[in-house]
Design a protein around this motif. Structure first.
Motif, PDB file in Angstrom:
ATOM      1  N   VAL A 215     -47.260 -10.718  -1.043  1.00  0.00           N
ATOM      2  CA  VAL A 215     -46.092 -11.019  -1.868  1.00  0.00           C
ATOM      3  C   VAL A 215     -44.907 -10.280  -1.246  1.00  0.00           C
ATOM      4  O   VAL A 215     -44.990  -9.068  -1.026  1.00  0.00           O
ATOM      5  CB  VAL A 215     -46.330 -10.521  -3.309  1.00  0.00           C
ATOM      6  CG1 VAL A 215     -45.063 -10.660  -4.146  1.00  0.00           C
ATOM      7  CG2 VAL A 215     -47.501 -11.266  -3.937  1.00  0.00           C
ATOM      8  N   MET A 216     -43.826 -11.007  -0.955  1.00  0.00           N
ATOM      9  CA  MET A 216     -42.661 -10.383  -0.315  1.00  0.00           C
ATOM     10  C   MET A 216     -41.645  -9.975  -1.381  1.00  0.00           C
ATOM     11  O   MET A 216     -41.155 -10.826  -2.134  1.00  0.00           O
ATOM     12  CB  MET A 216     -41.992 -11.368   0.654  1.00  0.00           C
ATOM     13  CG  MET A 216     -42.907 -11.940   1.724  1.00  0.00           C
ATOM     14  SD  MET A 216     -43.544 -10.735   2.924  1.00  0.00           S
ATOM     15  CE  MET A 216     -42.049 -10.210   3.751  1.00  0.00           C
ATOM     16  N   ARG A 217     -41.347  -8.689  -1.452  1.00  0.00           N
ATOM     17  CA  ARG A 217     -40.311  -8.207  -2.373  1.00  0.00           C
ATOM     18  C   ARG A 217     -39.209  -7.543  -1.560  1.00  0.00           C
ATOM     19  O   ARG A 217     -39.496  -6.647  -0.756  1.00  0.00           O
ATOM     20  CB  ARG A 217     -40.906  -7.227  -3.382  1.00  0.00           C
ATOM     21  CG  ARG A 217     -41.808  -7.957  -4.351  1.00  0.00           C
ATOM     22  CD  ARG A 217     -42.233  -7.111  -5.507  1.00  0.00           C
ATOM     23  NE  ARG A 217     -42.987  -7.945  -6.437  1.00  0.00           N
ATOM     24  CZ  ARG A 217     -43.832  -7.488  -7.341  1.00  0.00           C
ATOM     25  NH1 ARG A 217     -44.022  -6.187  -7.463  1.00  0.00           N
ATOM     26  NH2 ARG A 217     -44.461  -8.313  -8.142  1.00  0.00           N
ATOM     27  N   ALA A 218     -37.990  -7.987  -1.785  1.00  0.00           N
ATOM     28  CA  ALA A 218     -36.898  -7.555  -0.931  1.00  0.00           C
ATOM     29  C   ALA A 218     -35.753  -7.007  -1.762  1.00  0.00           C
ATOM     30  O   ALA A 218     -35.502  -7.474  -2.876  1.00  0.00           O
ATOM     31  CB  ALA A 218     -36.423  -8.731  -0.080  1.00  0.00           C
ATOM     32  N   TYR A 219     -35.070  -6.011  -1.209  1.00  0.00           N
ATOM     33  CA  TYR A 219     -34.093  -5.255  -1.984  1.00  0.00           C
ATOM     34  C   TYR A 219     -32.736  -5.207  -1.278  1.00  0.00           C
ATOM     35  O   TYR A 219     -32.661  -5.047  -0.065  1.00  0.00           O
ATOM     36  CB  TYR A 219     -34.632  -3.843  -2.231  1.00  0.00           C
ATOM     37  CG  TYR A 219     -35.966  -3.905  -2.957  1.00  0.00           C
ATOM     38  CD1 TYR A 219     -36.020  -3.978  -4.340  1.00  0.00           C
ATOM     39  CD2 TYR A 219     -37.163  -3.976  -2.240  1.00  0.00           C
ATOM     40  CE1 TYR A 219     -37.243  -4.095  -5.012  1.00  0.00           C
ATOM     41  CE2 TYR A 219     -38.387  -4.094  -2.899  1.00  0.00           C
ATOM     42  CZ  TYR A 219     -38.416  -4.146  -4.277  1.00  0.00           C
ATOM     43  OH  TYR A 219     -39.615  -4.273  -4.926  1.00  0.00           O
ATOM     44  N   GLN A 220     -31.698  -5.357  -2.101  1.00  0.00           N
ATOM     45  CA  GLN A 220     -30.332  -5.271  -1.599  1.00  0.00           C
ATOM     46  C   GLN A 220     -29.580  -4.203  -2.382  1.00  0.00           C
ATOM     47  O   GLN A 220     -30.001  -3.816  -3.480  1.00  0.00           O
ATOM     48  CB  GLN A 220     -29.626  -6.626  -1.775  1.00  0.00           C
ATOM     49  CG  GLN A 220     -30.348  -7.771  -1.069  1.00  0.00           C
ATOM     50  CD  GLN A 220     -29.449  -8.969  -0.842  1.00  0.00           C
ATOM     51  OE1 GLN A 220     -29.125  -9.687  -1.770  1.00  0.00           O
ATOM     52  NE2 GLN A 220     -29.051  -9.171   0.404  1.00  0.00           N
ATOM     53  N   ALA A 221     -28.455  -3.759  -1.824  1.00  0.00           N
ATOM     54  CA  ALA A 221     -27.584  -2.839  -2.564  1.00  0.00           C
ATOM     55  C   ALA A 221     -26.795  -3.663  -3.579  1.00  0.00           C
ATOM     56  O   ALA A 221     -26.386  -4.784  -3.273  1.00  0.00           O
ATOM     57  CB  ALA A 221     -26.640  -2.145  -1.593  1.00  0.00           C
ATOM     58  N   GLU A 222     -26.559  -3.120  -4.758  1.00  0.00           N
ATOM     59  CA  GLU A 222     -25.945  -3.947  -5.803  1.00  0.00           C
ATOM     60  C   GLU A 222     -24.527  -4.402  -5.440  1.00  0.00           C
ATOM     61  O   GLU A 222     -24.063  -5.423  -5.927  1.00  0.00           O
ATOM     62  CB  GLU A 222     -25.984  -3.260  -7.173  1.00  0.00           C
ATOM     63  CG  GLU A 222     -25.053  -2.096  -7.316  1.00  0.00           C
ATOM     64  CD  GLU A 222     -25.081  -1.481  -8.724  1.00  0.00           C
ATOM     65  OE1 GLU A 222     -25.902  -1.898  -9.566  1.00  0.00           O
ATOM     66  OE2 GLU A 222     -24.273  -0.572  -8.948  1.00  0.00           O
ATOM     67  N   GLY A 223     -23.851  -3.667  -4.552  1.00  0.00           N
ATOM     68  CA  GLY A 223     -22.516  -4.088  -4.107  1.00  0.00           C
ATOM     69  C   GLY A 223     -22.563  -5.137  -3.012  1.00  0.00           C
ATOM     70  O   GLY A 223     -21.510  -5.590  -2.521  1.00  0.00           O
ATOM     71  N   ALA A 224     -23.758  -5.534  -2.596  1.00  0.00           N
ATOM     72  CA  ALA A 224     -23.914  -6.529  -1.530  1.00  0.00           C
ATOM     73  C   ALA A 224     -25.236  -7.257  -1.770  1.00  0.00           C
ATOM     74  O   ALA A 224     -26.152  -7.187  -0.967  1.00  0.00           O
ATOM     75  CB  ALA A 224     -23.910  -5.849  -0.160  1.00  0.00           C
ATOM     76  N   ALA A 225     -25.297  -7.947  -2.907  1.00  0.00           N
ATOM     77  CA  ALA A 225     -26.587  -8.505  -3.347  1.00  0.00           C
ATOM     78  C   ALA A 225     -26.554 -10.017  -3.557  1.00  0.00           C
ATOM     79  O   ALA A 225     -26.958 -10.530  -4.602  1.00  0.00           O
ATOM     80  CB  ALA A 225     -27.021  -7.803  -4.636  1.00  0.00           C
TER      81      ALA A 225
END
Ligand code: F0G
Length: 355
Positions: A215-225
């Motif tokens: 399962v691929m879970r990916a994360y971004q910064a909330e100011g660049a999401a």
């Protein structure tokens, strides 16, 4: 006994890479990076958590895997120069591989938003560094324009050769664990990396080297999401400058990776990212740059939100080395040295709390 010398990702995995068969490898020995067991995160989750430490590549980020492929193919096809847009790591990597190949690297970066270590790399490897009054997305548009109108090879991850090299990270994880992990967590910016990992995991499963896909879970910064909100960010902002991207080029591929794997995207605050960076350095001995800690911050956020990873195997890619951006790492620490003493054992002992 002769010690095995890792030959770089092209020679290690050539039959599995979709690049012209006779392409000579321009290599700095990339790949073969450590998969480090995180005692800390395994304890916290009740699972087995592994860190794929991509800062241990030749230019200290995961970009070298894709870059060896892109530059090798470009040179094979006669390129004399190559161009990329970058938040810093792609340009550092490209400059090194171009230097090795003897072609000219041209780098477009957002003005004032590149960590000092990354800039030093591009300069030392002889890149022509062009600072753009704009963000990464503007730089990518210009790079595409240059490649279209001038004789320069575009080596951003929109170049499919990049994904071919990059996907070897999945192969290595499966080779080491004996199967694919249950979950794979990682940061996302321009979205080439998640796309490549998914490509690699699928290929290995299709070949029978793995019985499952993670399962691929990916994360971004909330100011660049943008992948979280579904809308481009015209003015992306985050201290994790590596993932300060508002309109990822591989948007569709990344969405497919999340959807097909049963995964998802989530956003993190800069504080969560920077705190995970510090904890990882103190608890596991792994110093990564801010953006690189997003997978770890994401795991911690998932746990807080009631998600369970108990009994599962989790791979987290930590994408780049902490030494690339010491300024951000040391922000908030105050004075960096605990004490200054005379050159005497007793003085040092007392300052260290030993006496
Ligand atoms: N982590 C680091 C340290 C990065 O440098 C990047 C991207 C990412 C994560 C995100 O990977 O773009 O494949 O989704 N850096 C690019 C660059 C944009 O120019 O160096 P992605």
């Amino acid at each position: 006994m002769t010690a095995h010398q890792w030959r770089g990702v092209i020679e290690e995995y050539r039959p599995l890479l979709d690049i012209p068969a006779d392409t000579p490898a321009v290599t700095l020995g990339e790949g073969g990076t450590p998969l480090v067991h995180s005692d800390w995160l395994s304890g916290v989750t009740g699972g087995e958590v592994w860190l794929k430490v991509e800062g241990d590549n030749p230019t200290a980020s995961f970009k070298d895997r894709g870059m060896t492929a892109a530059v090798s193919v470009a040179v094979h096809q006669g390129a004399q120069a190559c161009v990329c847009a970058s938040t810093g790591n792609t340009s550092a990597s490209m400059a090194a591989y171009a230097a090795k190949a003897g072609i000219t690297p041209i780098v477009l970066v957002p003005e004032g938003k590149i960590a000092a270590g990354k800039m030093a790399q591009a300069i030392m490897h002889g890149a022509r560094v062009i600072m753009v009054r704009g963000n990464f997305d503007d730089c990518l548009k210009i790079s595409r324009g240059l490649a279209e109108h001038y004789p320069v090879a575009l080596v951003n991850s929109v170049n499919p050769d990049r994904l071919e090299g990059q996907k070897t990270a999945s192969f290595e994880i499966v080779d080491r664990l004996g199967d694919a992990p249950d979950f794979h967590l990682l940061p996302v910016g321009n979205a080439g990396n998640i796309s490549a990992y998914w490509l690699g995991y699928q290929q290995y499963a299709d070949l029978g080297h793995a019985t499952r896909r993670p399962v691929m879970r990916a994360y971004q910064a909330e100011g660049a999401a943008p992948l979280v909100t579904g809308e481009p960010f015209p003015n992306p902002e985050t201290k994790a400058t590596a993932i300060r991207i508002g309109n990822p080029a591989s948007w569709k591929l990344a969405e497919a990776a999340a959807a097909e794997s049963g995964g998802r995207f989530a956003a993190l605050t800069d504080d969560q990212i920077l705190s995970a960076q510090r904890e990882l350095a103190r608890r596991d001995g792994v110093f990564v740059e801010p953006a690189s800690a997003a997978g770890v911050a994401g795991l911690l956020q998932d746990l807080e939100q009631g998600e369970s990873y108990a009994g599962t195997t989790v791979a987290i890619t930590v994408t780049g080395h902490g030494l690339k951006d010491t300024a951000t790492a040391l922000e908030g620490f105050g004075p960096v040295v605990d004490a200054v003493v005379d050159a005497e054992v007793e003085a040092a002992a007392s300052a260290a709390g030993l006496s």
